[in-house]
Design a protein around this motif. Structure first.
Motif, PDB file in Angstrom:
ATOM      1  N   VAL A 126      22.178   5.500  -2.323  1.00  0.00           N
ATOM      2  CA  VAL A 126      21.321   5.715  -3.570  1.00  0.00           C
ATOM      3  C   VAL A 126      19.292   4.424  -3.342  1.00  0.00           C
ATOM      4  CG1 VAL A 126      21.786   4.015  -5.315  1.00  0.00           C
ATOM      5  CG2 VAL A 126      23.856   4.814  -3.983  1.00  0.00           C
ATOM      6  N   LEU A 127      19.228   4.914  -4.746  1.00  0.00           N
ATOM      7  CA  LEU A 127      17.845   4.384  -5.069  1.00  0.00           C
ATOM      8  C   LEU A 127      18.021   3.051  -5.238  1.00  0.00           C
ATOM      9  CD1 LEU A 127      14.746   5.194  -4.229  1.00  0.00           C
ATOM     10  CD2 LEU A 127      15.091   6.759  -6.173  1.00  0.00           C
ATOM     11  N   ALA A 128      17.208   2.227  -4.362  1.00  0.00           N
ATOM     12  CA  ALA A 128      17.790   0.407  -5.430  1.00  0.00           C
ATOM     13  C   ALA A 128      16.345   0.690  -6.351  1.00  0.00           C
ATOM     14  CB  ALA A 128      17.497  -0.190  -4.349  1.00  0.00           C
ATOM     15  N   ARG A 129      17.106   0.246  -7.575  1.00  0.00           N
ATOM     16  CA  ARG A 129      16.435   0.314  -9.026  1.00  0.00           C
ATOM     17  C   ARG A 129      16.537  -1.007  -9.927  1.00  0.00           C
ATOM     18  NH1 ARG A 129      14.541   5.186 -10.341  1.00  0.00           N
ATOM     19  NH2 ARG A 129      13.126   3.697 -12.068  1.00  0.00           N
ATOM     20  N   ASP A 130      16.551  -2.832  -8.755  1.00  0.00           N
ATOM     21  CA  ASP A 130      16.653  -3.298  -9.526  1.00  0.00           C
ATOM     22  C   ASP A 130      15.540  -4.095 -10.107  1.00  0.00           C
ATOM     23  OD1 ASP A 130      17.683  -6.091  -9.724  1.00  0.00           O
ATOM     24  OD2 ASP A 130      19.613  -5.995  -7.959  1.00  0.00           O
ATOM     25  N   ASP A 131      15.495  -4.791 -10.382  1.00  0.00           N
ATOM     26  CA  ASP A 131      14.026  -6.109 -10.718  1.00  0.00           C
ATOM     27  C   ASP A 131      13.962  -6.403  -9.429  1.00  0.00           C
ATOM     28  OD1 ASP A 131      13.291  -4.564 -13.214  1.00  0.00           O
ATOM     29  OD2 ASP A 131      14.218  -6.346 -14.067  1.00  0.00           O
ATOM     30  N   LYS A 132      15.003  -7.378  -8.929  1.00  0.00           N
ATOM     31  CA  LYS A 132      15.137  -8.593  -7.655  1.00  0.00           C
ATOM     32  C   LYS A 132      15.527  -7.764  -6.729  1.00  0.00           C
ATOM     33  CE  LYS A 132      17.189 -11.620 -11.037  1.00  0.00           C
ATOM     34  NZ  LYS A 132      18.235 -12.831 -11.133  1.00  0.00           N
ATOM     35  N   GLN A 133      14.871  -6.568  -6.307  1.00  0.00           N
ATOM     36  CA  GLN A 133      14.566  -5.962  -5.582  1.00  0.00           C
ATOM     37  C   GLN A 133      13.519  -4.497  -4.978  1.00  0.00           C
ATOM     38  OE1 GLN A 133      17.751  -5.065  -2.735  1.00  0.00           O
ATOM     39  NE2 GLN A 133      16.021  -4.422  -1.667  1.00  0.00           N
ATOM     40  N   LEU A 134      13.205  -5.648  -4.322  1.00  0.00           N
ATOM     41  CA  LEU A 134      11.205  -5.203  -3.439  1.00  0.00           C
ATOM     42  C   LEU A 134      12.466  -3.319  -2.612  1.00  0.00           C
ATOM     43  CD1 LEU A 134       9.694  -8.267  -2.123  1.00  0.00           C
ATOM     44  CD2 LEU A 134       9.808  -6.658  -4.275  1.00  0.00           C
ATOM     45  N   THR A 135      11.196  -2.017  -3.233  1.00  0.00           N
ATOM     46  CA  THR A 135      11.701  -0.827  -2.111  1.00  0.00           C
ATOM     47  C   THR A 135      10.619  -0.464  -1.737  1.00  0.00           C
ATOM     48  OG1 THR A 135      14.009  -1.107  -3.319  1.00  0.00           O
ATOM     49  CG2 THR A 135      12.682   1.278  -2.303  1.00  0.00           C
ATOM     50  N   LEU A 136      10.527  -0.084  -0.716  1.00  0.00           N
ATOM     51  CA  LEU A 136       9.485   1.055  -0.142  1.00  0.00           C
ATOM     52  C   LEU A 136      10.060   2.229   0.624  1.00  0.00           C
ATOM     53  CD1 LEU A 136       6.009   0.914   0.083  1.00  0.00           C
ATOM     54  CD2 LEU A 136       6.296  -0.062   2.408  1.00  0.00           C
ATOM     55  N   VAL A 137       9.108   3.127  -0.038  1.00  0.00           N
ATOM     56  CA  VAL A 137       9.827   4.490   0.735  1.00  0.00           C
ATOM     57  C   VAL A 137       8.167   4.928   0.804  1.00  0.00           C
ATOM     58  CG1 VAL A 137       9.612   6.705  -0.017  1.00  0.00           C
ATOM     59  CG2 VAL A 137      11.226   5.005  -1.230  1.00  0.00           C
ATOM     60  N   TYR A 138       8.211   5.228   2.376  1.00  0.00           N
ATOM     61  CA  TYR A 138       7.292   5.189   3.843  1.00  0.00           C
ATOM     62  C   TYR A 138       7.292   5.893   4.364  1.00  0.00           C
ATOM     63  CZ  TYR A 138       9.009   1.330   7.041  1.00  0.00           C
ATOM     64  OH  TYR A 138       9.645   1.239   7.867  1.00  0.00           O
ATOM     65  N   SER A 139       7.105   6.203   5.002  1.00  0.00           N
ATOM     66  CA  SER A 139       6.876   6.643   6.993  1.00  0.00           C
ATOM     67  C   SER A 139       6.153   5.914   7.947  1.00  0.00           C
ATOM     68  CB  SER A 139       5.874   8.550   6.854  1.00  0.00           C
ATOM     69  OG  SER A 139       6.357   8.789   7.945  1.00  0.00           O
ATOM     70  N   SER A 140       7.071   5.178   8.459  1.00  0.00           N
ATOM     71  CA  SER A 140       6.273   5.084   9.880  1.00  0.00           C
ATOM     72  C   SER A 140       5.125   5.621  11.022  1.00  0.00           C
ATOM     73  CB  SER A 140       7.343   4.124  10.901  1.00  0.00           C
ATOM     74  OG  SER A 140       8.627   5.642  11.109  1.00  0.00           O
ATOM     75  N   ASN A 141       5.280   6.996  10.106  1.00  0.00           N
ATOM     76  CA  ASN A 141       4.999   7.966  11.391  1.00  0.00           C
ATOM     77  C   ASN A 141       2.669   7.911  10.628  1.00  0.00           C
ATOM     78  OD1 ASN A 141       6.663   8.262  13.606  1.00  0.00           O
ATOM     79  ND2 ASN A 141       7.219   9.608  11.623  1.00  0.00           N
ATOM     80  N   THR A 142       2.795   7.267   9.429  1.00  0.00           N
ATOM     81  CA  THR A 142       1.763   7.081   8.923  1.00  0.00           C
ATOM     82  C   THR A 142       1.088   5.207   9.556  1.00  0.00           C
ATOM     83  OG1 THR A 142       2.064   6.546   6.602  1.00  0.00           O
ATOM     84  CG2 THR A 142       2.366   9.252   7.358  1.00  0.00           C
ATOM     85  N   ARG A 143       0.106   5.294   9.360  1.00  0.00           N
ATOM     86  CA  ARG A 143      -1.328   4.291   9.101  1.00  0.00           C
ATOM     87  C   ARG A 143      -0.698   3.341   7.683  1.00  0.00           C
ATOM     88  NH1 ARG A 143      -5.261   2.103   7.326  1.00  0.00           N
ATOM     89  NH2 ARG A 143      -5.900   3.909   6.252  1.00  0.00           N
ATOM     90  N   LYS A 185      13.019 -10.132   1.612  1.00  0.00           N
ATOM     91  CA  LYS A 185      13.994  -9.389   0.574  1.00  0.00           C
ATOM     92  C   LYS A 185      13.322  -7.671   0.950  1.00  0.00           C
ATOM     93  CE  LYS A 185      16.634 -13.478  -1.096  1.00  0.00           C
ATOM     94  NZ  LYS A 185      17.607 -13.795  -1.231  1.00  0.00           N
ATOM     95  N   ILE A 186      13.025  -7.588   1.834  1.00  0.00           N
ATOM     96  CA  ILE A 186      12.555  -5.269   1.715  1.00  0.00           C
ATOM     97  C   ILE A 186      14.064  -5.058   1.736  1.00  0.00           C
ATOM     98  CG2 ILE A 186      11.200  -3.739   2.070  1.00  0.00           C
ATOM     99  CD1 ILE A 186       9.200  -6.644   3.241  1.00  0.00           C
ATOM    100  N   HIS A 187      13.854  -3.298   0.711  1.00  0.00           N
ATOM    101  CA  HIS A 187      14.461  -2.499   1.010  1.00  0.00           C
ATOM    102  C   HIS A 187      13.922  -1.821   1.278  1.00  0.00           C
ATOM    103  CE1 HIS A 187      17.579   1.087  -0.769  1.00  0.00           C
ATOM    104  NE2 HIS A 187      17.304   0.381   0.516  1.00  0.00           N
ATOM    105  N   GLU A 188      13.973  -1.197   2.285  1.00  0.00           N
ATOM    106  CA  GLU A 188      12.597  -0.504   2.994  1.00  0.00           C
ATOM    107  C   GLU A 188      13.513   1.010   3.660  1.00  0.00           C
ATOM    108  OE1 GLU A 188      11.678  -1.040   7.675  1.00  0.00           O
ATOM    109  OE2 GLU A 188      11.674  -2.983   6.892  1.00  0.00           O
ATOM    110  N   ILE A 189      12.390   2.358   3.006  1.00  0.00           N
ATOM    111  CA  ILE A 189      13.357   3.234   3.157  1.00  0.00           C
ATOM    112  C   ILE A 189      12.664   3.832   3.965  1.00  0.00           C
ATOM    113  CG2 ILE A 189      13.866   5.594   2.314  1.00  0.00           C
ATOM    114  CD1 ILE A 189      15.117   3.637  -0.188  1.00  0.00           C
ATOM    115  N   ASP A 190      12.404   4.589   5.567  1.00  0.00           N
ATOM    116  CA  ASP A 190      10.911   5.262   6.439  1.00  0.00           C
ATOM    117  C   ASP A 190      12.042   6.733   6.366  1.00  0.00           C
ATOM    118  OD1 ASP A 190      10.116   5.923   8.715  1.00  0.00           O
ATOM    119  OD2 ASP A 190      10.505   4.267   9.593  1.00  0.00           O
TER     120      ASP A 190
END
Length: 152
Positions: A6-23, A38-43
């Motif tokens: 699920v893609l988190a869409r909560d005002d109290k949730q920090l979400t970062l969609v990123y690739s750990s293979n990029t600077r 409190k980070i929801h990281e999506i690598d």
């Protein structure tokens, strides 16, 4: 590689969609970790984002899925991609995580592509060093309520 449910869409949730293979992805995550635990990281190098989720992200950014891809990073530069559809771009993102143009910050319904890692601070409304703004004649003080408290 595991599927992201699920893609988190909560005002109290920090979400970062990123690739750990990029600077930019790695540096943006570092900045974000400095302001909140409190980070929801999506690598996307480790988690498979579904086509529906990529479409939701693109829609939230008011772009097409293909606009999330840095075409300069694609290995076969001579390929004509003018007729690629959403499914084609999703497959490229799922199989080549390093082509994600910029990390994507999500906080509730607000989304932003992060071009420069320091922009993550602006997106989450954090002043430099977490200092409370004061009159120019006063010494700076530490903010008594931090951005983290918003996310508790």
């Amino acid at each position: 590689m595991e599927d992201m449910a699920v893609l988190a869409r909560d005002d109290k949730q920090l979400t970062l969609v990123y690739s750990s293979n990029t600077r930019v992805g790695k540096h943006t995550l570092s900045y974000l970790q400095g302001i909140s635990e409190k980070i929801h990281e999506i690598d996307i190098a480790k988690v498979k984002v579904t086509g529906t989720q990529w479409a939701e992200i693109a829609d939230g950014l008011n772009v097409k899925v293909g606009d999330l891809v840095d075409k300069r990073v694609l290995k076969d530069d001579d390929t004509d991609r003018s007729d690629y559809n959403t499914e084609d771009w999703v497959k490229i993102l799922q199989n080549n995580n390093e082509v994600l143009t910029q990390p994507i910050a999500i906080n509730g319904e607000t989304m932003k592509q992060i071009e420069n890692p320091t922009e993550i601070m602006e997106f989450f409304e954090v002043d430099s060093a977490g200092l409370k703004k004061t009159m120019h004649t006063d010494d700076p003080t530490i903010e008594s309520t931090t951005k983290d408290e918003k996310f508790k």
